[in-house]
Motif scaffolding. Sequence first.
Motif, PDB file in Angstrom:
ATOM      1  N   VAL A   1       0.700   9.705   6.252  1.00  0.00           N
ATOM      2  CA  VAL A   1       0.024   9.181   7.444  1.00  0.00           C
ATOM      3  C   VAL A   1      -0.002   7.654   7.426  1.00  0.00           C
ATOM      4  CG1 VAL A   1      -2.200   9.026   8.637  1.00  0.00           C
ATOM      5  CG2 VAL A   1      -1.386  11.235   7.797  1.00  0.00           C
ATOM      6  N   VAL A   2      -0.298   7.085   6.250  1.00  0.00           N
ATOM      7  CA  VAL A   2      -0.310   5.621   6.122  1.00  0.00           C
ATOM      8  C   VAL A   2       1.068   5.048   6.414  1.00  0.00           C
ATOM      9  CG1 VAL A   2      -0.536   3.727   4.470  1.00  0.00           C
ATOM     10  CG2 VAL A   2      -2.251   5.538   4.520  1.00  0.00           C
ATOM     11  N   SER A   3       2.103   5.708   5.896  1.00  0.00           N
ATOM     12  CA  SER A   3       3.470   5.246   6.124  1.00  0.00           C
ATOM     13  C   SER A   3       3.828   5.279   7.604  1.00  0.00           C
ATOM     14  CB  SER A   3       4.452   6.113   5.325  1.00  0.00           C
ATOM     15  OG  SER A   3       5.782   5.725   5.580  1.00  0.00           O
ATOM     16  N   LEU A   4       3.479   6.374   8.283  1.00  0.00           N
ATOM     17  CA  LEU A   4       3.767   6.494   9.714  1.00  0.00           C
ATOM     18  C   LEU A   4       2.976   5.480  10.530  1.00  0.00           C
ATOM     19  CD1 LEU A   4       3.844  10.391  10.076  1.00  0.00           C
ATOM     20  CD2 LEU A   4       5.803   8.824  10.044  1.00  0.00           C
ATOM     21  N   ALA A   5       1.711   5.269  10.153  1.00  0.00           N
ATOM     22  CA  ALA A   5       0.871   4.307  10.869  1.00  0.00           C
ATOM     23  C   ALA A   5       1.414   2.889  10.712  1.00  0.00           C
ATOM     24  CB  ALA A   5      -0.564   4.384  10.360  1.00  0.00           C
ATOM     25  N   ALA A   6       1.825   2.539   9.486  1.00  0.00           N
ATOM     26  CA  ALA A   6       2.365   1.194   9.244  1.00  0.00           C
ATOM     27  C   ALA A   6       3.661   0.987  10.018  1.00  0.00           C
ATOM     28  CB  ALA A   6       2.600   0.999   7.751  1.00  0.00           C
ATOM     29  N   THR A   7       4.491   2.033  10.071  1.00  0.00           N
ATOM     30  CA  THR A   7       5.734   1.940  10.842  1.00  0.00           C
ATOM     31  C   THR A   7       5.441   1.764  12.322  1.00  0.00           C
ATOM     32  OG1 THR A   7       6.878   3.340   9.236  1.00  0.00           O
ATOM     33  CG2 THR A   7       7.887   3.113  11.406  1.00  0.00           C
ATOM     34  N   ASN A   8       4.449   2.489  12.817  1.00  0.00           N
ATOM     35  CA  ASN A   8       4.092   2.412  14.239  1.00  0.00           C
ATOM     36  C   ASN A   8       3.520   1.040  14.600  1.00  0.00           C
ATOM     37  OD1 ASN A   8       3.601   3.732  16.889  1.00  0.00           O
ATOM     38  ND2 ASN A   8       1.466   3.355  16.361  1.00  0.00           N
ATOM     39  N   MET A   9       2.744   0.442  13.694  1.00  0.00           N
ATOM     40  CA  MET A   9       2.168  -0.884  13.961  1.00  0.00           C
ATOM     41  C   MET A   9       3.234  -1.977  13.942  1.00  0.00           C
ATOM     42  SD  MET A   9      -1.566  -0.814  12.059  1.00  0.00           S
ATOM     43  CE  MET A   9      -0.969  -0.106  10.518  1.00  0.00           C
ATOM     44  N   ASN A  10       4.300  -1.768  13.177  1.00  0.00           N
ATOM     45  CA  ASN A  10       5.454  -2.671  13.185  1.00  0.00           C
ATOM     46  C   ASN A  10       5.058  -4.138  13.006  1.00  0.00           C
ATOM     47  OD1 ASN A  10       8.169  -3.426  13.407  1.00  0.00           O
ATOM     48  ND2 ASN A  10       8.050  -3.649  15.632  1.00  0.00           N
ATOM     49  N   HIS A  11       4.248  -4.401  12.014  1.00  0.00           N
ATOM     50  CA  HIS A  11       3.796  -5.774  11.791  1.00  0.00           C
ATOM     51  C   HIS A  11       4.953  -6.719  11.493  1.00  0.00           C
ATOM     52  CE1 HIS A  11      -0.265  -3.880  10.862  1.00  0.00           C
ATOM     53  NE2 HIS A  11      -0.524  -4.772  11.790  1.00  0.00           N
ATOM     54  N   SER A  12       5.934  -6.244  10.755  1.00  0.00           N
ATOM     55  CA  SER A  12       7.058  -7.108  10.393  1.00  0.00           C
ATOM     56  C   SER A  12       7.857  -7.533  11.623  1.00  0.00           C
ATOM     57  CB  SER A  12       7.972  -6.378   9.401  1.00  0.00           C
ATOM     58  OG  SER A  12       9.056  -7.197   9.023  1.00  0.00           O
ATOM     59  N   GLY A  13       8.181  -6.572  12.494  1.00  0.00           N
ATOM     60  CA  GLY A  13       8.922  -6.899  13.710  1.00  0.00           C
ATOM     61  C   GLY A  13       8.122  -7.781  14.647  1.00  0.00           C
ATOM     62  N   ARG A  14       6.832  -7.512  14.759  1.00  0.00           N
ATOM     63  CA  ARG A  14       5.980  -8.328  15.626  1.00  0.00           C
ATOM     64  C   ARG A  14       5.852  -9.744  15.089  1.00  0.00           C
ATOM     65  NH1 ARG A  14       0.778  -4.898  15.467  1.00  0.00           N
ATOM     66  NH2 ARG A  14      -0.119  -6.634  16.639  1.00  0.00           N
TER      67      ARG A  14
ATOM     68  N   ALA B   1       0.829  -1.206   0.000  1.00  0.00           N
ATOM     69  CA  ALA B   1       0.000   0.000   0.000  1.00  0.00           C
ATOM     70  C   ALA B   1       0.864   1.256   0.000  1.00  0.00           C
ATOM     71  CB  ALA B   1      -0.933  -0.001   1.213  1.00  0.00           C
ATOM     72  N   ILE B   2       1.926   1.250   0.805  1.00  0.00           N
ATOM     73  CA  ILE B   2       2.821   2.408   0.867  1.00  0.00           C
ATOM     74  C   ILE B   2       3.544   2.610  -0.458  1.00  0.00           C
ATOM     75  CG2 ILE B   2       4.910   3.305   1.962  1.00  0.00           C
ATOM     76  CD1 ILE B   2       3.976   1.883   4.535  1.00  0.00           C
ATOM     77  N   VAL B   3       4.030   1.507  -1.041  1.00  0.00           N
ATOM     78  CA  VAL B   3       4.722   1.599  -2.331  1.00  0.00           C
ATOM     79  C   VAL B   3       3.789   2.146  -3.405  1.00  0.00           C
ATOM     80  CG1 VAL B   3       5.761   0.242  -4.192  1.00  0.00           C
ATOM     81  CG2 VAL B   3       6.406  -0.206  -1.815  1.00  0.00           C
ATOM     82  N   ALA B   4       2.561   1.639  -3.436  1.00  0.00           N
ATOM     83  CA  ALA B   4       1.600   2.078  -4.456  1.00  0.00           C
ATOM     84  C   ALA B   4       1.243   3.552  -4.287  1.00  0.00           C
ATOM     85  CB  ALA B   4       0.339   1.225  -4.387  1.00  0.00           C
ATOM     86  N   LEU B   5       1.000   3.982  -3.055  1.00  0.00           N
ATOM     87  CA  LEU B   5       0.644   5.380  -2.812  1.00  0.00           C
ATOM     88  C   LEU B   5       1.799   6.318  -3.137  1.00  0.00           C
ATOM     89  CD1 LEU B   5      -1.349   5.049   0.537  1.00  0.00           C
ATOM     90  CD2 LEU B   5      -2.249   5.890  -1.633  1.00  0.00           C
ATOM     91  N   SER B   6       2.995   5.937  -2.735  1.00  0.00           N
ATOM     92  CA  SER B   6       4.168   6.782  -3.000  1.00  0.00           C
ATOM     93  C   SER B   6       4.438   6.894  -4.495  1.00  0.00           C
ATOM     94  CB  SER B   6       5.400   6.211  -2.283  1.00  0.00           C
ATOM     95  OG  SER B   6       5.201   6.154  -0.887  1.00  0.00           O
ATOM     96  N   THR B   7       4.335   5.778  -5.201  1.00  0.00           N
ATOM     97  CA  THR B   7       4.569   5.786  -6.647  1.00  0.00           C
ATOM     98  C   THR B   7       3.515   6.624  -7.364  1.00  0.00           C
ATOM     99  OG1 THR B   7       5.541   3.573  -6.524  1.00  0.00           O
ATOM    100  CG2 THR B   7       4.830   4.336  -8.689  1.00  0.00           C
ATOM    101  N   ALA B   8       2.250   6.451  -6.969  1.00  0.00           N
ATOM    102  CA  ALA B   8       1.160   7.168  -7.629  1.00  0.00           C
ATOM    103  C   ALA B   8       1.279   8.675  -7.429  1.00  0.00           C
ATOM    104  CB  ALA B   8      -0.182   6.669  -7.103  1.00  0.00           C
ATOM    105  N   THR B   9       1.569   9.107  -6.200  1.00  0.00           N
ATOM    106  CA  THR B   9       1.675  10.547  -5.946  1.00  0.00           C
ATOM    107  C   THR B   9       2.871  11.155  -6.673  1.00  0.00           C
ATOM    108  OG1 THR B   9       2.883  10.035  -3.889  1.00  0.00           O
ATOM    109  CG2 THR B   9       0.529  10.470  -3.714  1.00  0.00           C
ATOM    110  N   THR B  10       3.964  10.412  -6.765  1.00  0.00           N
ATOM    111  CA  THR B  10       5.145  10.923  -7.473  1.00  0.00           C
ATOM    112  C   THR B  10       4.881  11.059  -8.966  1.00  0.00           C
ATOM    113  OG1 THR B  10       6.613   9.892  -5.840  1.00  0.00           O
ATOM    114  CG2 THR B  10       7.588  10.527  -7.948  1.00  0.00           C
TER     115      THR B  10
END
Length: 208
Positions: free
Chosen positions: A82-95, A43-52
């Motif tokens: 906001v999505v990027s910060l939220a995903a980082t805060n949730m830390n699904h990969s580390g968990r 989701a982050i990759v898609a949003l970042s690519t689309a906005t750029t």
Amino acid sequence: MIVDDKRARERLTCIERRAYKTYRARESACSRLGRRARAWNWAIVALSTATTVAAVGMLTDSDMYGPNGSTLLVCVSIFALVVSLAATNMNHSGRSRDMFLNYRKIQRIAVEIEAMKSGKIVTEVMVTAISDRYQEILDESENHTPGDYLRHFSPNLPKDQPFFLGDDVSQFLRRREMLRDTTVTSLPYITLILPVALFVPLFQSLLS
């Protein structure tokens, strides 16, 4: 002389059953968190690519997104942040990694218990020691969700639950928890609608 303790064996069997269920539930939690990590990353990759790409497109066609296109693009960029910060805060990969390490330790406990049960002597001291280790391992990680547990096991129904309703209630609880986990895991993919919406006017502008 050390003798075998039948009560200790019964307690060991209970711990083995509990450890196995916890291991399977946390294994499921590890997979769930891993799926969510991948979903949010995409989701982050898609949003970042689309906005750029949309920002580059507006350099040649400032009206591509209408008279308020610049404001729209800024809002989308803020949403992506906001999505990027939220995903980082949730830390699904580390968990997910922590859950993997935790369920592997519990799996080892289950294997050790199996070896102890096959031995000739089981004492209360041995059972207490491995029970304490099991409890310590439980405290090292977050707990799994009911959905993680219900992927492998039926829920514990109340004792006064009529027998003929047992299966129906179990299936209802399982489906409800599965739906809840699936819905939360699918949320990142819903955000992919936004990149698609940005690309459509861009393609129309390029082809016109």
